[in-house]
Design an enzyme around this catalytic site. Sequence first.
Site, PDB file in Angstrom:
ATOM      1  N   LYS A   1     -13.340  -7.056  -8.415  1.00 42.38           N
ATOM      2  CA  LYS A   1     -13.977  -7.398  -7.148  1.00 42.38           C
ATOM      3  C   LYS A   1     -15.417  -7.812  -7.449  1.00 42.38           C
ATOM      4  O   LYS A   1     -16.262  -6.965  -7.746  1.00 42.38           O
ATOM      5  CB  LYS A   1     -13.958  -6.198  -6.206  1.00 42.38           C
ATOM      6  CG  LYS A   1     -12.570  -5.801  -5.712  1.00 42.38           C
ATOM      7  CD  LYS A   1     -12.659  -4.583  -4.823  1.00 42.38           C
ATOM      8  CE  LYS A   1     -11.373  -4.346  -4.031  1.00 42.38           C
ATOM      9  NZ  LYS A   1     -10.241  -3.970  -4.901  1.00 42.38           N
TER      10      LYS A   1
ATOM     11  N   LYS B   1       0.841  -1.189   0.000  1.00 45.32           N
ATOM     12  CA  LYS B   1       0.000   0.000   0.000  1.00 45.32           C
ATOM     13  C   LYS B   1       0.884   1.251   0.000  1.00 45.32           C
ATOM     14  O   LYS B   1       1.810   1.373   0.804  1.00 45.32           O
ATOM     15  CB  LYS B   1      -0.905   0.015   1.233  1.00 45.32           C
ATOM     16  CG  LYS B   1      -2.006  -1.036   1.211  1.00 45.32           C
ATOM     17  CD  LYS B   1      -3.096  -0.667   0.223  1.00 45.32           C
ATOM     18  CE  LYS B   1      -4.275  -1.628   0.322  1.00 45.32           C
ATOM     19  NZ  LYS B   1      -5.381  -1.239  -0.586  1.00 45.32           N
TER      20      LYS B   1
END
Length: 343
Positions: free
Chosen positions: A251, A149
């Site tokens: 997703k 991240k």
Amino acid sequence: MRLDRRDFALPLSDPLRTARGEMATRTGVLVRVADDGNRGLGEASPLPGWTEPLSDCRTALARAERALQRGPDAALAAVDAPAARHGLSLALADLRAADAGVPLYRYLGDDAAVTDVPVNATVGDAPPEETAAEAADAVADGVDCVKVKVGARDVDEDVRRLRAVRDAVGPGVELRADANGAWDRAAAERALDAFADVGVEFVEQPLPADDLSGLAALRGGPVGVAADESLAATGVDAVLDAGAADALILKPMALGGVDRARDAALRAREAGVTPVVTTTVDAVVARTAAVHLAASLAPVPPCGLATGGRLERDLTADPAPVRDGTIHVPQLPGIGTTGAWSS
């Protein structure tokens, strides 16, 4: 055909930061469809910033329950909320795959047997030494793809973090970065130029979700561009038409079902874009369905499916454990998440 619903709430092992704040509990609705004594199970787990709110999800499923009297197609047509549609369409697919006596991935794809799918590890924001140590631990556990991240710190600090990871894991591990739309165009250009020296494969969502022209302009260098939030914000077709991505982060919950996610993956491949399947920190039913989706597309690059550890407890035992950098694909008929409804 009958539709039953059951709410659930599962504590997270660590709070999850979303676009709407911090979340400590994963809430959703289990969806069960029964037909002639056979049952299919689905999961609708809305996530703030990605799908409809939980209240809207419940309303949409109630509307689908009424429409189901006219048949499955009418029920699906009555649902216009992504998480709710995911739950209903998954329950129907689980029912049909079980009736056919095949695992969900074979119902979605073809007859080829797939026993496992490669996964990546995700490392959160931390100083360079902590980031590198977490990445090294993941590699020691058998993972050969690490996503870091980025975007919460300035670009120079993120470069130092990724260099520390590369030094810790060596040249043979695939590195990815995920900025979650944090940068403007100037920062994104500077980051991708610097990440090239570290051997980053691609950066997820380096720009805000609606900046498709900016994403397209970033492509062409040694570091690829992946679209994630852009898919929910603008749609798969808009991203592909704009030439805005080298990879799509799919997703299923945000796209409205494994069927829609698979269609998006096939369209992406036709356009020369790589599909990568991941989850929205779902419970075991939706998470295992995402594993089946990835298996139906095999071979696939490492996918973001090793997310079960984010839950302190789950609806039932996990039928898709992670070992040595891969996740097991259940071979029972349907999804293979027996016991989830009765837990």
